[in-house]
Design a protein around this motif. Structure first.
Motif, PDB file in Angstrom:
ATOM      1  N   GLN A  10      29.162  38.965  46.258  1.00 25.99           N
ATOM      2  CA  GLN A  10      30.517  39.392  45.949  1.00 25.99           C
ATOM      3  C   GLN A  10      30.983  38.896  44.582  1.00 25.99           C
ATOM      4  O   GLN A  10      32.129  39.132  44.204  1.00 25.99           O
ATOM      5  N   LEU A  11      30.113  38.201  43.858  1.00 35.09           N
ATOM      6  CA  LEU A  11      30.467  37.607  42.580  1.00 35.09           C
ATOM      7  C   LEU A  11      29.733  38.295  41.437  1.00 35.09           C
ATOM      8  O   LEU A  11      28.614  38.770  41.599  1.00 35.09           O
ATOM      9  N   SER A  12      30.351  38.324  40.271  1.00 31.19           N
ATOM     10  CA  SER A  12      29.680  38.816  39.071  1.00 31.19           C
ATOM     11  C   SER A  12      28.648  37.790  38.606  1.00 31.19           C
ATOM     12  O   SER A  12      28.619  36.646  39.081  1.00 31.19           O
ATOM     13  N   GLY A  13      27.808  38.188  37.647  1.00 32.39           N
ATOM     14  CA  GLY A  13      26.811  37.263  37.133  1.00 32.39           C
ATOM     15  C   GLY A  13      27.436  36.017  36.526  1.00 32.39           C
ATOM     16  O   GLY A  13      26.958  34.895  36.731  1.00 32.39           O
ATOM     17  N   GLY A  14      28.515  36.198  35.768  1.00 26.41           N
ATOM     18  CA  GLY A  14      29.195  35.056  35.174  1.00 26.41           C
ATOM     19  C   GLY A  14      29.786  34.125  36.214  1.00 26.41           C
ATOM     20  O   GLY A  14      29.730  32.898  36.079  1.00 26.41           O
ATOM     21  N   MET A  15      30.343  34.700  37.271  1.00 24.75           N
ATOM     22  CA  MET A  15      30.913  33.870  38.346  1.00 24.75           C
ATOM     23  C   MET A  15      29.814  33.116  39.080  1.00 24.75           C
ATOM     24  O   MET A  15      29.997  31.946  39.456  1.00 24.75           O
ATOM     25  N   GLN A  16      28.671  33.756  39.277  1.00 21.98           N
ATOM     26  CA  GLN A  16      27.559  33.059  39.930  1.00 21.98           C
ATOM     27  C   GLN A  16      27.111  31.862  39.097  1.00 21.98           C
ATOM     28  O   GLN A  16      26.811  30.795  39.638  1.00 21.98           O
ATOM     29  N   GLN A  17      27.077  32.014  37.772  1.00 13.61           N
ATOM     30  CA  GLN A  17      26.693  30.891  36.926  1.00 13.61           C
ATOM     31  C   GLN A  17      27.737  29.787  36.956  1.00 13.61           C
ATOM     32  O   GLN A  17      27.404  28.611  36.834  1.00 13.61           O
TER      33      GLN A  17
ATOM     34  N   ALA B 218      24.888  16.748  27.315  1.00 12.74           N
ATOM     35  CA  ALA B 218      24.427  18.098  27.628  1.00 12.74           C
ATOM     36  C   ALA B 218      23.280  18.514  26.722  1.00 12.74           C
ATOM     37  O   ALA B 218      23.286  18.232  25.518  1.00 12.74           O
ATOM     38  N   VAL B 219      22.303  19.213  27.318  1.00 10.60           N
ATOM     39  CA  VAL B 219      21.188  19.790  26.570  1.00 10.60           C
ATOM     40  C   VAL B 219      21.057  21.244  26.998  1.00 10.60           C
ATOM     41  O   VAL B 219      20.898  21.531  28.191  1.00 10.60           O
ATOM     42  N   LEU B 220      21.116  22.161  26.028  1.00 11.78           N
ATOM     43  CA  LEU B 220      21.103  23.593  26.294  1.00 11.78           C
ATOM     44  C   LEU B 220      19.917  24.249  25.609  1.00 11.78           C
ATOM     45  O   LEU B 220      19.742  24.113  24.392  1.00 11.78           O
ATOM     46  N   VAL B 221      19.088  24.956  26.374  1.00 14.49           N
ATOM     47  CA  VAL B 221      18.040  25.805  25.806  1.00 14.49           C
ATOM     48  C   VAL B 221      18.624  27.194  25.600  1.00 14.49           C
ATOM     49  O   VAL B 221      19.255  27.755  26.501  1.00 14.49           O
ATOM     50  N   THR B 222      18.450  27.741  24.408  1.00 15.53           N
ATOM     51  CA  THR B 222      18.975  29.071  24.116  1.00 15.53           C
ATOM     52  C   THR B 222      18.073  29.777  23.116  1.00 15.53           C
ATOM     53  O   THR B 222      17.342  29.128  22.358  1.00 15.53           O
ATOM     54  N   HIS B 223      18.118  31.112  23.126  1.00 15.65           N
ATOM     55  CA  HIS B 223      17.447  31.908  22.106  1.00 15.65           C
ATOM     56  C   HIS B 223      18.456  32.474  21.110  1.00 15.65           C
ATOM     57  O   HIS B 223      18.073  33.204  20.186  1.00 15.65           O
ATOM     58  N   SER B 224      19.736  32.152  21.290  1.00 17.30           N
ATOM     59  CA  SER B 224      20.789  32.694  20.443  1.00 17.30           C
ATOM     60  C   SER B 224      21.174  31.681  19.363  1.00 17.30           C
ATOM     61  O   SER B 224      21.641  30.580  19.670  1.00 17.30           O
ATOM     62  N   ILE B 225      20.997  32.061  18.098  1.00 17.54           N
ATOM     63  CA  ILE B 225      21.365  31.175  16.992  1.00 17.54           C
ATOM     64  C   ILE B 225      22.869  30.912  17.011  1.00 17.54           C
ATOM     65  O   ILE B 225      23.313  29.768  16.870  1.00 17.54           O
TER      66      ILE B 225
ATOM     67  N   THR C  19      30.980  38.356  28.282  1.00 15.96           N
ATOM     68  CA  THR C  19      30.967  37.331  29.332  1.00 15.96           C
ATOM     69  C   THR C  19      30.320  36.052  28.815  1.00 15.96           C
ATOM     70  O   THR C  19      30.785  34.942  29.113  1.00 15.96           O
ATOM     71  N   ARG C  20      29.275  36.206  28.005  1.00 17.30           N
ATOM     72  CA  ARG C  20      28.559  35.040  27.480  1.00 17.30           C
ATOM     73  C   ARG C  20      29.478  34.177  26.618  1.00 17.30           C
ATOM     74  O   ARG C  20      29.489  32.954  26.744  1.00 17.30           O
ATOM     75  N   GLN C  21      30.247  34.806  25.748  1.00 18.41           N
ATOM     76  CA  GLN C  21      31.142  34.030  24.893  1.00 18.41           C
ATOM     77  C   GLN C  21      32.244  33.351  25.705  1.00 18.41           C
ATOM     78  O   GLN C  21      32.620  32.208  25.419  1.00 18.41           O
ATOM     79  N   ARG C  22      32.728  34.037  26.720  1.00 18.25           N
ATOM     80  CA  ARG C  22      33.721  33.402  27.592  1.00 18.25           C
ATOM     81  C   ARG C  22      33.124  32.203  28.319  1.00 18.25           C
ATOM     82  O   ARG C  22      33.764  31.144  28.449  1.00 18.25           O
ATOM     83  N   MET C  23      31.888  32.353  28.778  1.00 16.38           N
ATOM     84  CA  MET C  23      31.225  31.255  29.476  1.00 16.38           C
ATOM     85  C   MET C  23      30.940  30.089  28.533  1.00 16.38           C
ATOM     86  O   MET C  23      30.986  28.923  28.935  1.00 16.38           O
ATOM     87  N   ASN C  24      30.636  30.393  27.276  1.00 17.89           N
ATOM     88  CA  ASN C  24      30.460  29.322  26.302  1.00 17.89           C
ATOM     89  C   ASN C  24      31.722  28.486  26.172  1.00 17.89           C
ATOM     90  O   ASN C  24      31.669  27.245  26.136  1.00 17.89           O
TER      91      ASN C  24
ATOM     92  N   GLU D  69      18.852  28.277  29.353  1.00 14.55           N
ATOM     93  CA  GLU D  69      19.362  29.632  29.120  1.00 14.55           C
ATOM     94  C   GLU D  69      20.271  30.121  30.257  1.00 14.55           C
ATOM     95  O   GLU D  69      20.034  31.201  30.831  1.00 14.55           O
ATOM     96  N   PRO D  70      21.309  29.374  30.587  1.00 10.99           N
ATOM     97  CA  PRO D  70      22.127  29.758  31.748  1.00 10.99           C
ATOM     98  C   PRO D  70      22.883  31.061  31.574  1.00 10.99           C
ATOM     99  O   PRO D  70      23.253  31.692  32.556  1.00 10.99           O
ATOM    100  N   PHE D  71      23.099  31.493  30.320  1.00 11.26           N
ATOM    101  CA  PHE D  71      23.877  32.709  30.087  1.00 11.26           C
ATOM    102  C   PHE D  71      23.029  33.826  29.480  1.00 11.26           C
ATOM    103  O   PHE D  71      23.555  34.831  29.000  1.00 11.26           O
ATOM    104  N   GLY D  72      21.710  33.678  29.514  1.00 16.30           N
ATOM    105  CA  GLY D  72      20.824  34.627  28.862  1.00 16.30           C
ATOM    106  C   GLY D  72      20.898  36.036  29.431  1.00 16.30           C
ATOM    107  O   GLY D  72      20.643  37.008  28.712  1.00 16.30           O
ATOM    108  N   ALA D  73      21.240  36.168  30.709  1.00 15.95           N
ATOM    109  CA  ALA D  73      21.261  37.483  31.343  1.00 15.95           C
ATOM    110  C   ALA D  73      22.642  38.137  31.313  1.00 15.95           C
ATOM    111  O   ALA D  73      22.814  39.239  31.835  1.00 15.95           O
TER     112      ALA D  73
END
Length: 255
Positions: free
Chosen positions: A133-140, A187-194, A168-173, A159-163
């Protein structure tokens, strides 16, 4: 607050009759309460390094300290929270029950009140909702709250917001930075986004291709709290270009 010290860490995997070196001689100190982003090409060992810190994998050589503890001791003391790219929520459990899961598995009371965590991640009113019942962002958001339920000193995110879509990604950031500031975790974050790496982090560690090693450590000298308006600032673009140059080298000049 608790920092992370990594000294001369290497990691090799046995594949068939041979071996592959995933990481080579990683040495870095992550100060208590800092936010670090790991970025690099696929297969460079970003996720492997995160799993070494979390005691999911043992290093082949070298040492890791989380405060005054080894990773296995810190893990047993519930000082490490981990958020994966997939929220991995139990579909038959509601939001509140999913957040309570780590405490139930550990056989101890939740250190942080699950209802406080639901408020913290902005899900008040969804306590009884199932993951479907939740969106992807809400699940994260639920996954982040679950990772914080035992009040870890270190929060590791692969990469918690990769999908998620870009909006939504910017809001989650923004939400993650708010949560990080309120909880005081390292905090340590793995990301592919510069852009994400520059926006979130105090320091961006650029990893080179296999065997993974730190090619460059770039301090992000932008004021906090971060705002989306900063992404239009020439200083922000300068840091993006520095990370891009560390990733692509001569290819940037050629372009």
């Amino acid at each position: 607050m608790t920092g992370i010290v990594i000294e001369d860490v290497s990691k090799s995997f046995t594949i068939g009759k041979g071996s592959v070196q995933a990481l080579s001689d990683i040495t870095v100190t992550l100060p208590p309460g800092s936010f670090t982003a790991l970025i690099g090409p696929s297969g460079c060992g970003k996720s492997t390094l995160l799993r070494l810190i979390a005691d999911v994998l043992p290093p082949t050589s070298g040492t890791i300290r989380i405060g005054d503890k080894t990773p296995d001791t810190a893990r047993r003391a519930h000082e490490i929270g981990f958020v994966f790219q997939d929220a991995t929520l139990l579909p038959w459990r509601n939001v509140l029950q999913n957040i309570r899961l780590p405490a139930e598995v550990a056989g101890i009371p939740a250190v942080r009140d699950p209802r406080y965590l639901i408020d913290l991640v902005g899900l008040k009113g969804f306590e009884e909702a199932r993951p479907s019942q939740l969106s992807g962002g809400m699940q994260q958001r639920v996954a982040i709250a679950r990772a914080l339920s035992l009040d870890p000193k270190v929060l590791l995110m692969d990469e918690p917001f990769g999908a998620l879509d870009e909006i939504t990604r910017q809001r989650m950031n923004m939400e993650l930075l708010r949560i990080w500031k309120e909880t005081g975790t390292t905090a340590v974050l793995v990301t592919h986004s510069i852009a994400e790496a520059v926006f979130m982090a105090d320091t961006v560690l650029v990893l080179a291709a296999r065997p993974g090693r730190i090619a460059q450590s770039i301090a992000i000298d932008l004021p906090r709290p971060r705002t989306l308006a900063m992404m239009r600032d020439p200083a922000f673009n300068g840091f993006e270009n520095a990370v891009r140059a560390a990733l692509f080298g001569d290819e940037v000049e050629a372009a």
